[in-house]
Design a protein around this motif. Structure first.
Motif, PDB file in Angstrom:
ATOM      1  N   GLY A  19      49.189  11.640 116.464  1.00 13.40           N
ATOM      2  CA  GLY A  19      48.857  11.217 115.102  1.00 13.40           C
ATOM      3  C   GLY A  19      49.938  11.615 114.119  1.00 13.40           C
ATOM      4  N   ASP A  20      50.438  12.851 114.233  1.00 20.28           N
ATOM      5  CA  ASP A  20      51.529  13.316 113.369  1.00 20.28           C
ATOM      6  C   ASP A  20      52.787  12.481 113.584  1.00 20.28           C
ATOM      7  OD1 ASP A  20      49.831  15.280 112.438  1.00 20.28           O
ATOM      8  OD2 ASP A  20      50.753  16.902 113.603  1.00 20.28           O
ATOM      9  N   PHE A  21      53.074  12.158 114.849  1.00 20.35           N
ATOM     10  CA  PHE A  21      54.233  11.330 115.171  1.00 20.35           C
ATOM     11  C   PHE A  21      54.094   9.940 114.537  1.00 20.35           C
ATOM     12  CE2 PHE A  21      56.008   8.040 117.993  1.00 20.35           C
ATOM     13  CZ  PHE A  21      57.357   8.349 117.859  1.00 20.35           C
ATOM     14  N   ALA A  22      52.919   9.343 114.652  1.00 18.52           N
ATOM     15  CA  ALA A  22      52.690   8.012 114.080  1.00 18.52           C
ATOM     16  C   ALA A  22      52.876   8.028 112.566  1.00 18.52           C
ATOM     17  CB  ALA A  22      51.285   7.521 114.444  1.00 18.52           C
ATOM     18  N   LEU A  23      52.353   9.064 111.904  1.00 19.11           N
ATOM     19  CA  LEU A  23      52.539   9.173 110.455  1.00 19.11           C
ATOM     20  C   LEU A  23      54.004   9.339 110.090  1.00 19.11           C
ATOM     21  CD1 LEU A  23      49.505  11.320 109.303  1.00 19.11           C
ATOM     22  CD2 LEU A  23      50.018   8.951 108.711  1.00 19.11           C
ATOM     23  N   SER A  24      54.753  10.090 110.884  1.00 17.67           N
ATOM     24  CA  SER A  24      56.167  10.294 110.566  1.00 17.67           C
ATOM     25  C   SER A  24      56.953   8.998 110.752  1.00 17.67           C
ATOM     26  CB  SER A  24      56.749  11.454 111.364  1.00 17.67           C
ATOM     27  OG  SER A  24      57.367  11.051 112.530  1.00 17.67           O
ATOM     28  N   VAL A  25      56.618   8.203 111.763  1.00 16.58           N
ATOM     29  CA  VAL A  25      57.286   6.900 111.951  1.00 16.58           C
ATOM     30  C   VAL A  25      56.947   5.988 110.772  1.00 16.58           C
ATOM     31  CG1 VAL A  25      57.352   4.797 113.351  1.00 16.58           C
ATOM     32  CG2 VAL A  25      57.404   7.024 114.459  1.00 16.58           C
ATOM     33  N   ALA A  26      55.674   5.918 110.404  1.00 13.05           N
ATOM     34  CA  ALA A  26      55.256   5.067 109.284  1.00 13.05           C
ATOM     35  C   ALA A  26      55.949   5.508 107.996  1.00 13.05           C
ATOM     36  CB  ALA A  26      53.737   5.117 109.123  1.00 13.05           C
ATOM     37  N   TYR A  27      56.014   6.813 107.752  1.00 13.80           N
ATOM     38  CA  TYR A  27      56.636   7.318 106.527  1.00 13.80           C
ATOM     39  C   TYR A  27      58.139   7.049 106.524  1.00 13.80           C
ATOM     40  CZ  TYR A  27      57.140  10.024 102.326  1.00 13.80           C
ATOM     41  OH  TYR A  27      57.386  10.381 101.036  1.00 13.80           O
ATOM     42  N   HIS A  28      58.775   7.137 107.676  1.00 14.67           N
ATOM     43  CA  HIS A  28      60.215   6.856 107.765  1.00 14.67           C
ATOM     44  C   HIS A  28      60.494   5.392 107.412  1.00 14.67           C
ATOM     45  CE1 HIS A  28      64.349   7.173 109.123  1.00 14.67           C
ATOM     46  NE2 HIS A  28      64.156   6.060 109.808  1.00 14.67           N
ATOM     47  N   GLN A  29      59.637   4.492 107.856  1.00 14.70           N
ATOM     48  CA  GLN A  29      59.827   3.066 107.590  1.00 14.70           C
ATOM     49  C   GLN A  29      59.377   2.657 106.188  1.00 14.70           C
ATOM     50  OE1 GLN A  29      61.374   0.868 109.662  1.00 14.70           O
ATOM     51  NE2 GLN A  29      61.793   2.676 110.904  1.00 14.70           N
ATOM     52  N   HIS A  30      58.356   3.343 105.661  1.00 15.35           N
ATOM     53  CA  HIS A  30      57.772   2.991 104.360  1.00 15.35           C
ATOM     54  C   HIS A  30      57.469   4.265 103.567  1.00 15.35           C
ATOM     55  CE1 HIS A  30      57.266  -1.189 105.611  1.00 15.35           C
ATOM     56  NE2 HIS A  30      56.931  -0.687 106.781  1.00 15.35           N
ATOM     57  N   PRO A  31      58.519   4.957 103.096  1.00 17.79           N
ATOM     58  CA  PRO A  31      58.290   6.223 102.384  1.00 17.79           C
ATOM     59  C   PRO A  31      57.393   6.023 101.159  1.00 17.79           C
ATOM     60  CG  PRO A  31      60.646   5.660 102.451  1.00 17.79           C
ATOM     61  CD  PRO A  31      59.906   4.580 103.144  1.00 17.79           C
ATOM     62  N   GLY A  32      56.454   6.929 101.005  1.00 20.42           N
ATOM     63  CA  GLY A  32      55.552   6.892  99.860  1.00 20.42           C
ATOM     64  C   GLY A  32      54.391   5.926 100.011  1.00 20.42           C
ATOM     65  N   PHE A  33      54.161   5.417 101.228  1.00 20.39           N
ATOM     66  CA  PHE A  33      53.095   4.431 101.411  1.00 20.39           C
ATOM     67  C   PHE A  33      51.731   4.964 101.002  1.00 20.39           C
ATOM     68  CE2 PHE A  33      52.880   6.622 105.498  1.00 20.39           C
ATOM     69  CZ  PHE A  33      51.517   6.725 105.708  1.00 20.39           C
ATOM     70  N   GLU A  34      51.581   6.282 100.976  1.00 21.77           N
ATOM     71  CA  GLU A  34      50.281   6.870 100.656  1.00 21.77           C
ATOM     72  C   GLU A  34      50.052   6.984  99.147  1.00 21.77           C
ATOM     73  OE1 GLU A  34      53.100  10.279 100.392  1.00 21.77           O
ATOM     74  OE2 GLU A  34      52.988   8.448 101.530  1.00 21.77           O
ATOM     75  N   ASN A  35      51.072   6.715  98.337  1.00 21.96           N
ATOM     76  CA  ASN A  35      50.963   6.847  96.879  1.00 21.96           C
ATOM     77  C   ASN A  35      50.263   5.640  96.255  1.00 21.96           C
ATOM     78  OD1 ASN A  35      52.370   9.274  96.915  1.00 21.96           O
ATOM     79  ND2 ASN A  35      54.325   8.248  96.766  1.00 21.96           N
TER      80      ASN A  35
END
Length: 71
Positions: A19-35
């Motif tokens: 799960g942590d790995f998946a979040l890091s990949v998503a964040y690398h591709q789309h930084p700030g997606f959670e904002n």
């Protein structure tokens, strides 16, 4: 998290790490997606093909502003 084929159970610690790995990949591709409005998507890791696919959508709020004075 969904693991295939059905019936394979992963230890909790491994699920957390994946799960942590998946979040890091998503964040690398789309930084700030959670904002703001946030984002969502699906990360698929085909271990046999050594391929990761990220299907991602951003949520946003659009605003149109006008100011009329002295009408």
């Amino acid at each position: 998290m969904t693991v295939q084929p059905v019936g394979i159970a992963l230890p909790d610690e491994l699920c957390t790490k994946l799960g942590d790995f998946a979040l890091s990949v998503a964040y690398h591709q789309h930084p700030g997606f959670e904002n703001n409005g946030g984002g969502y998507g699906t990360l698929t890791w085909d271990v046999t093909a050594d391929s990761i696919t990220l299907d991602h959508a951003d949520r946003y709020v659009e605003c149109s502003h006008s100011h009329d004075e002295g009408l």
